[in-house]
Design an enzyme around this catalytic site. Structure first.
Site, PDB file in Angstrom:
ATOM      1  N   GLY A  84      29.259 -67.882  84.676  1.00 11.36           N
ATOM      2  CA  GLY A  84      29.634 -69.266  84.973  1.00 11.36           C
ATOM      3  C   GLY A  84      29.300 -70.219  83.843  1.00 11.36           C
ATOM      4  N   HIS A 116      33.332 -72.208  79.516  1.00  8.95           N
ATOM      5  CA  HIS A 116      33.827 -73.001  78.388  1.00  8.95           C
ATOM      6  C   HIS A 116      35.054 -72.290  77.816  1.00  8.95           C
ATOM      7  CE1 HIS A 116      31.864 -69.883  76.076  1.00  8.95           C
ATOM      8  NE2 HIS A 116      30.687 -70.188  76.615  1.00  8.95           N
ATOM      9  N   HIS A 137      35.037 -68.414  77.455  1.00  9.27           N
ATOM     10  CA  HIS A 137      35.345 -67.659  78.674  1.00  9.27           C
ATOM     11  C   HIS A 137      36.851 -67.732  78.968  1.00  9.27           C
ATOM     12  CE1 HIS A 137      31.076 -69.014  79.612  1.00  9.27           C
ATOM     13  NE2 HIS A 137      30.976 -67.699  79.743  1.00  9.27           N
ATOM     14  N   GLN A 147      19.112 -59.442  84.514  1.00  6.21           N
ATOM     15  CA  GLN A 147      19.219 -59.412  83.050  1.00  6.21           C
ATOM     16  C   GLN A 147      18.398 -60.501  82.362  1.00  6.21           C
ATOM     17  OE1 GLN A 147      23.607 -59.954  83.257  1.00  6.21           O
ATOM     18  NE2 GLN A 147      23.343 -61.240  81.456  1.00  6.21           N
ATOM     19  N   SER A 169      27.316 -71.120  76.974  1.00  2.74           N
ATOM     20  CA  SER A 169      26.911 -71.929  78.129  1.00  2.74           C
ATOM     21  C   SER A 169      25.601 -72.643  77.829  1.00  2.74           C
ATOM     22  CB  SER A 169      26.737 -71.038  79.354  1.00  2.74           C
ATOM     23  OG  SER A 169      27.919 -70.317  79.590  1.00  2.74           O
ATOM     24  N   ARG A 170      24.782 -72.035  76.962  1.00  5.15           N
ATOM     25  CA  ARG A 170      23.475 -72.620  76.647  1.00  5.15           C
ATOM     26  C   ARG A 170      23.583 -73.858  75.755  1.00  5.15           C
ATOM     27  NH1 ARG A 170      19.239 -68.759  77.615  1.00  5.15           N
ATOM     28  NH2 ARG A 170      20.126 -66.763  78.204  1.00  5.15           N
TER      29      ARG A 170
END
Ligand code: AMP
Length: 280
Positions: free
Chosen positions: A33, A36, A39, A63, A188-189
């Site tokens: 999820g 961006h 993905h 993970q 995502s980070r």
């Protein structure tokens, strides 16, 4: 048509069976999820290459090797679903942890040494968690093709090994890393990065590009030292490794491998970033 969002494994299996009976091929894009353009490029490839695209959104606790990293991982299901709808993804699978793992059969897996370096070394247990969730998702979705970003190159190679090891009839497709214009690999980070930390974050792709542009002209050790030096001035560097693209083992001389990539992991403003680039 609206993108369907489901969380039940049984419901997903029914939809997939109905697709199969119509002769449709299934493309699968597993994600955590906070979607961006990186993905969405995988969704695009899946739509081009298969008839029915499934995207999973599941932040897999297995993970994460640090509880606070899992707690801080960005979650934005509603926004993700609207992005997937705009990308015309056919189905979103957003299961609970119980839904994924309740029927899991324990298994042994041979990483063939692919987890020894880089993320495998610095995030203990990470790939074990990845392999467990992806195997489970593959069993549920049973896609013809699964799409993974080369941004997580080590993960891509390990998923290829997973498919080989269990003889799964799945084509694992690697898709190029999508970047900002300034070179920063989308992640995502990145949403956790403070604006003031962006210049430091850019040092990762700069270091990789330095290696790529100079590899034929410079001694490997000297070039690596220069890149490390540059990175250490701006980031909390975890590793910079130049490795064989197939075995992922570090190389000492350019002539040691026929295919090589450079890999970097560093913390910037408390956010851990990774990137890699093909050298030759
Ligand atoms: P994640 O949600 O981080 O687990 O990523 C899901 C998939 O998207 C993985 O196959 C990643 O490699 C891929 N991905 C993440 N960032 C990018 C990017 N910048 N470009 C292409 N693929 C990406």
């Amino acid at each position: 048509m609206r993108t369907k969002v489901i969380s039940s494994t049984i419901q997903l299996e029914q939809i997939i069976s109905a697709c199969r009976s119509k002769g449709l091929t299934i493309g699968f894009v597993p994600t955590m999820g906070a979607l961006h353009e990186g993905h969405l490029s995988l969704i695009k490839s899946s739509k081009e290459q298969t008839d029915f695209t499934v995207c999973s959104i599941f932040v897999n606790p297995k993970q994460f090797n640090k509880a606070e990293d899992l707690d801080h991982y960005p979650r934005s299901l509603k926004m993700d679903v609207s992005k997937l709808e705009a990308a015309k993804c056919d189905l979103v699978f957003a299961p609970t942890e119980n839904e994924i793992y309740q029927d899991e059969v324990p298994f042994e897996f041979d990483f063939a040494g692919l987890d020894q370096y880089m993320e495998g070394k610095f995030r203990s247990g990470h790939f074990n968690g990845v392999v467990h969730v992806v195997k489970r998702l593959f069993e549920i979705v049973r896609p013809e093709k699964a799409f993974f970003g080369l941004k997580d190159y080590q993960q891509f190679v390990i998923i290829q090994q997973l498919v080989r090891f269990f003889n799964l009839p799945i084509d694992v497709v690697g898709c190029p890393t999508v970047r900002e214009k300034n070179g920063l690999a989308l992640s995502s980070r990145n949403s956790q990065l403070d604006t003031k930390d962006i210049p430091a974050a850019l040092e990762l792709s700069k270091a990789l590009n330095l290696i790529k542009s100079r590899f034929q002209k410079s001694n490997l050790d000297a070039l690596k030292k220069q890149a490390i030096n540059q990175l250490e001035q701006h980031t909390k560097l975890e590793y910079l490794i130049i490795a064989n693209s197939r075995t992922l083992s570090p190389i000492e001389k350019w002539s040691d491998a026929q295919h090589a990539r450079a890999f970097v992991a560093a913390e910037v403003g408390g956010v851990r970033l990774i990137d890699n680039v093909e050298i030759f």
